[in-house]
Scaffold this motif. Structure first.
Motif, PDB file in Angstrom:
ATOM      1  N   THR A 154       1.379   7.035  -6.815  1.00 13.04           N
ATOM      2  CA  THR A 154       0.223   7.834  -7.245  1.00 13.04           C
ATOM      3  C   THR A 154       0.294   9.269  -6.730  1.00 13.04           C
ATOM      4  O   THR A 154       0.011  10.215  -7.465  1.00 13.04           O
TER       5      THR A 154
ATOM      6  N   SER B  29       0.830  -1.214   0.000  1.00 13.23           N
ATOM      7  CA  SER B  29       0.000   0.000   0.000  1.00 13.23           C
ATOM      8  C   SER B  29       0.859   1.257   0.000  1.00 13.23           C
ATOM      9  O   SER B  29       0.525   2.261  -0.649  1.00 13.23           O
TER      10      SER B  29
ATOM     11  N   GLN C 285       2.077   1.871  -3.581  1.00 15.05           N
ATOM     12  CA  GLN C 285       1.037   2.445  -4.440  1.00 15.05           C
ATOM     13  C   GLN C 285       0.833   3.924  -4.151  1.00 15.05           C
ATOM     14  O   GLN C 285       0.672   4.738  -5.068  1.00 15.05           O
TER      15      GLN C 285
END
Length: 285
Positions: free
Chosen positions: A219, A212, A215
């Motif tokens: 992003t 997580s 990511q």
């Protein structure tokens, strides 16, 4: 055709750095070093001693000392490196004698510090251009080939020490001490020019929530993340490590992302002196 154009541009930039570096480095002598008899190591430092004793021009004597070493050692260098070094040595030696700069300070300590800075910037650009300014490097390599148990760095240091000790004996001990200051400052500045003064950081994150966090970093920060496969030394369990290179301004956001996902994560951050590639500066020669 495009590859040839890129190569020509890189060669132009290399020679531009050599010329610019030779100009800056040579300016250090009339502006700061020669008026205060500060011999900053190497063959040019030995030339400074001759300048003090016999008023011989520093650049010309340095060039004369370099010639035999170039003749003996050019085969141990690559053809391109040897040619660039020859250009740098000629430019550097001639400019020392030709630049009509007055002494910019009457304080020898300021001369040692600022002379070291200017000399370090000049030599740094010459090295970035893929060249060197003379024979001490070649002398060190030739001696290293005969005495391989002694590193090149140690040999260069010994040559600098001999030059400074000659200045201490021939001129005055105090000027030898100033020379050591100059050598120290110039070596640090050379490293800064060679490695860059960028504020980019290499960030490593070890967390059970690495997926997580990865990511979120990609992003929110729009930065690439590399997953390094590691193993815990105590548990022997797989412990993936996230590597992400960021600017200093983005470090706060990285910490916030990691904290929000895993407050117990292990993070360490180190300086990245020169970052080349996608998202940063282009990889050139």
């Amino acid at each position: 055709m495009k590859k040839w154009s890129i190569l020509k541009n890189e060669q132009f930039m290399a020679y531009l750095q050599i010329v610019f570096g030779s100009l800056l480095g040579a300016m250090a002598y009339p502006a700061f070093l020669t008026p205060h008899h500060i011999a900053p190591g190497g063959l040019t430092g030995i030339a400074m001693v001759f300048n003090f004793l016999f008023q011989w021009p520093v650049g010309t004597v340095s060039l004369i000392l370099n010639v035999p070493l170039f003749i003996i050692g050019y085969r141990s260098m690559g053809r391109v490196f040897a040619f660039r070094s020859l250009i740098a040595t000629l430019l550097f030696s001639f400019l020392i004698d030709l630049i009509p700069l007055p002494s910019l300070t009457s304080n020898p300590m300021l001369g040692a510090v600022f002379g070291g800075v200017l000399l370090g910037v000049g030599l740094g650009f010459i090295l970035r251009g893929g060249a060197t300014t003379g024979g001490t490097d070649m002398a060190a390599r030739m001696l290293h080939s005969r005495f391989q148990h002694i590193s090149v760095g140690v040999i260069l240091f010994l040559i600098d020490c001999i030059s400074v000790l000659m200045a201490g004996v021939s001129i005055e001990v105090e000027y030898a001490l100033y020379a050591f200051i100059c050598i120290y400052v110039s070596s640090k500045v050379i490293d800064m020019v060679m490695l860059g003064v960028t504020t980019d950081k290499a960030c490593y994150v070890i967390s059970s929530q690495y997926e997580s966090i990865k990511q979120e970093l990609m992003t929110q920060l729009e930065r690439g993340v590399t997953v390094l496969h590691a193993e815990g030394g105590y548990t022997g369990a797989d412990r993936p490590v996230l590597l992400c290179v960021l600017s200093a301004q983005e470090i706060g956001r990285l910490k916030a992302i990691v904290r929000s996902r895993d407050a117990a994560a292990f993070v360490f951050i180190s300086d990245a002196h020169e970052v080349l590639g996608e998202g940063f500066r282009k990889l050139v020669e």
